[in-house]
Each structure stands twice: as C-alpha cells, then as structure tokens.
Write a protein that holds these residues in place. Sequence first.
Motif, PDB file in Angstrom:
ATOM      1  N   ILE A 104       0.845  -1.205   0.000  1.00  0.00           N
ATOM      2  CA  ILE A 104       0.000   0.000   0.000  1.00  0.00           C
ATOM      3  C   ILE A 104       0.871   1.243   0.000  1.00  0.00           C
ATOM      4  N   PHE A 105       1.869   1.292   0.872  1.00  0.00           N
ATOM      5  CA  PHE A 105       2.712   2.485   0.950  1.00  0.00           C
ATOM      6  C   PHE A 105       3.548   2.670  -0.309  1.00  0.00           C
ATOM      7  N   ARG A 106       3.963   1.575  -0.922  1.00  0.00           N
ATOM      8  CA  ARG A 106       4.674   1.701  -2.200  1.00  0.00           C
ATOM      9  C   ARG A 106       3.760   2.325  -3.251  1.00  0.00           C
ATOM     10  N   ALA A 107       2.508   1.887  -3.286  1.00  0.00           N
ATOM     11  CA  ALA A 107       1.547   2.448  -4.248  1.00  0.00           C
ATOM     12  C   ALA A 107       1.230   3.904  -3.912  1.00  0.00           C
ATOM     13  N   LEU A 108       1.106   4.208  -2.620  1.00  0.00           N
ATOM     14  CA  LEU A 108       0.782   5.583  -2.227  1.00  0.00           C
ATOM     15  C   LEU A 108       1.885   6.558  -2.603  1.00  0.00           C
ATOM     16  N   LEU A 109       3.115   6.127  -2.484  1.00  0.00           N
ATOM     17  CA  LEU A 109       4.232   7.015  -2.818  1.00  0.00           C
ATOM     18  C   LEU A 109       4.317   7.300  -4.316  1.00  0.00           C
ATOM     19  N   ARG A 110       3.645   6.470  -5.125  1.00  0.00           N
ATOM     20  CA  ARG A 110       3.621   6.703  -6.582  1.00  0.00           C
ATOM     21  C   ARG A 110       2.470   7.612  -7.011  1.00  0.00           C
ATOM     22  N   ILE A 111       1.563   7.936  -6.089  1.00  0.00           N
ATOM     23  CA  ILE A 111       0.441   8.819  -6.431  1.00  0.00           C
ATOM     24  C   ILE A 111       0.996  10.226  -6.631  1.00  0.00           C
ATOM     25  N   PRO A 112       0.730  10.840  -7.798  1.00  0.00           N
ATOM     26  CA  PRO A 112       1.340  12.137  -8.075  1.00  0.00           C
ATOM     27  C   PRO A 112       0.764  13.304  -7.256  1.00  0.00           C
ATOM     28  N   SER A 113      -0.518  13.279  -6.968  1.00  0.00           N
ATOM     29  CA  SER A 113      -1.098  14.440  -6.283  1.00  0.00           C
ATOM     30  C   SER A 113      -0.985  14.305  -4.768  1.00  0.00           C
ATOM     31  N   GLU A 114      -0.673  15.422  -4.138  1.00  0.00           N
ATOM     32  CA  GLU A 114      -0.566  15.465  -2.672  1.00  0.00           C
ATOM     33  C   GLU A 114      -1.909  15.162  -2.024  1.00  0.00           C
ATOM     34  N   HIS A 115      -2.985  15.682  -2.608  1.00  0.00           N
ATOM     35  CA  HIS A 115      -4.325  15.452  -2.052  1.00  0.00           C
ATOM     36  C   HIS A 115      -4.695  13.971  -2.120  1.00  0.00           C
ATOM     37  N   GLY A 116      -4.376  13.322  -3.225  1.00  0.00           N
ATOM     38  CA  GLY A 116      -4.674  11.898  -3.371  1.00  0.00           C
ATOM     39  C   GLY A 116      -3.902  11.055  -2.372  1.00  0.00           C
ATOM     40  N   ARG A 117      -2.618  11.399  -2.170  1.00  0.00           N
ATOM     41  CA  ARG A 117      -1.806  10.674  -1.181  1.00  0.00           C
ATOM     42  C   ARG A 117      -2.362  10.858   0.219  1.00  0.00           C
ATOM     43  N   HIS A 118      -2.738  12.104   0.544  1.00  0.00           N
ATOM     44  CA  HIS A 118      -3.276  12.397   1.877  1.00  0.00           C
ATOM     45  C   HIS A 118      -4.576  11.643   2.127  1.00  0.00           C
ATOM     46  N   LYS A 119      -5.444  11.604   1.122  1.00  0.00           N
ATOM     47  CA  LYS A 119      -6.719  10.910   1.271  1.00  0.00           C
ATOM     48  C   LYS A 119      -6.500   9.411   1.477  1.00  0.00           C
ATOM     49  N   ALA A 120      -5.580   8.827   0.717  1.00  0.00           N
ATOM     50  CA  ALA A 120      -5.307   7.402   0.854  1.00  0.00           C
ATOM     51  C   ALA A 120      -4.647   7.093   2.200  1.00  0.00           C
TER      52      ALA A 120
END
Length: 195
Positions: A104-120
């Motif tokens: 999960i954290f590997r996938a989250l670190l690949r999310i480009p938007s800060e808002h998307g990472r924060h939500k996840a």
Amino acid sequence: MSYDHYIVICKPLHYATLLGSRACAQMAAAAWGSGFLRAVLHTANTFSLPLCQGYTLDQFFCEIPKILKLSCSESFLRVVGLIIVSVCLSFGCFVFIVVSYVEIFRALLRIPSEHGRHKAFSTCLPHLAFISLFISRGVFAYLKPPSLFSPSLDLMIAVLYLGLPPAANPLIYSMRNQELKDAVRKLIGYMLLHH
C-alpha cells in the motif's frame, strides 16, 4: 481490513473480482477458524490441568497464564506448546498485514497528487493505529519480564487489554471526520492553556 485497503489502493479496478463475497467468506472463515482452533487448544489444555493451589484467580477473567500458575503439574511443555501455536497464528496475521501495508505504501508514494496521497493515507492510518495499539498491549501483557510482576499491574494491563480497543475504536476510526479533529485540537489547546 489490510487486504481491503490493499485492493482499494493498489488494484482499484479489480476490487469487485478480487474482494467478492467468496473472498470475504474465505477470509472470515480463516479468521474464525484460527480463533476457534486457538480457543479449543487453550480450553482443552486448561481442563486437562490438575489444579491444587485453589480455584481463585487474581483476575476478573480466566487468563491462561494465571490458570497455569494454579496447576500442581509441571506445565512448562504446555506453556511452550501454547506459545508456539499462538505465535504461529499471530505471526501469520502480522506478516499478512505488514506485506499488505508495504505494498500500500509503495503504491501511495507513486500517487502524483498530494491530495490523493493524503486521502489514501487517512484511510489507512486509523487501521494502523488500531493494530499498533492491539499488538503493543498484547506484547506488554504477555511478554513482560517477570521482574515487573505485580497483581495490581497485571489487573490494570488486563483491563486495558480488554477495555481499550472497544473504547478507542470509535475515536480512532472517526479521526477522519474534520469536525472531530477540530474539537480534539480545541480540547488539547484548552488543556494546554489552563495548565
């Protein structure tokens, strides 16, 4: 829960196929089955013990280590066997959770938007907080050194072990609610200003 988060974050388009009713039933059966196996082993072990030091426990529930202290037989092998079974079941769950969250954290670190990472992250953090709380209490309750033995400390740990998760669960899982976050911040600010 960790597998659900893994599917939602890492494979969202496959959620319906990977986490359908059959997969949910299999996971529930595995959880219930392992819990039932552990309970049966503990119960069979407990009822096969000859008790010769009375029948009074200094706890408000029958905890296995306390019952073993009442036994007049040598219970070292029983204790080791129960510990091995419990550790195997617990370690399997722990490894599954850790592997899920690493992915999960590997996938989250690949999310480009800060808002998307924060939500996840805000979706996963309450579950991680609850798991950490559960594991840390269990480790302290069952693996504390004998030098820390005290009946009152054991009773306090037992109360925390049984009462803290149900009490903290609503708070932990509602921390995504912005109104609750604001109320907690105000309460902490008020407490800091008046002390």
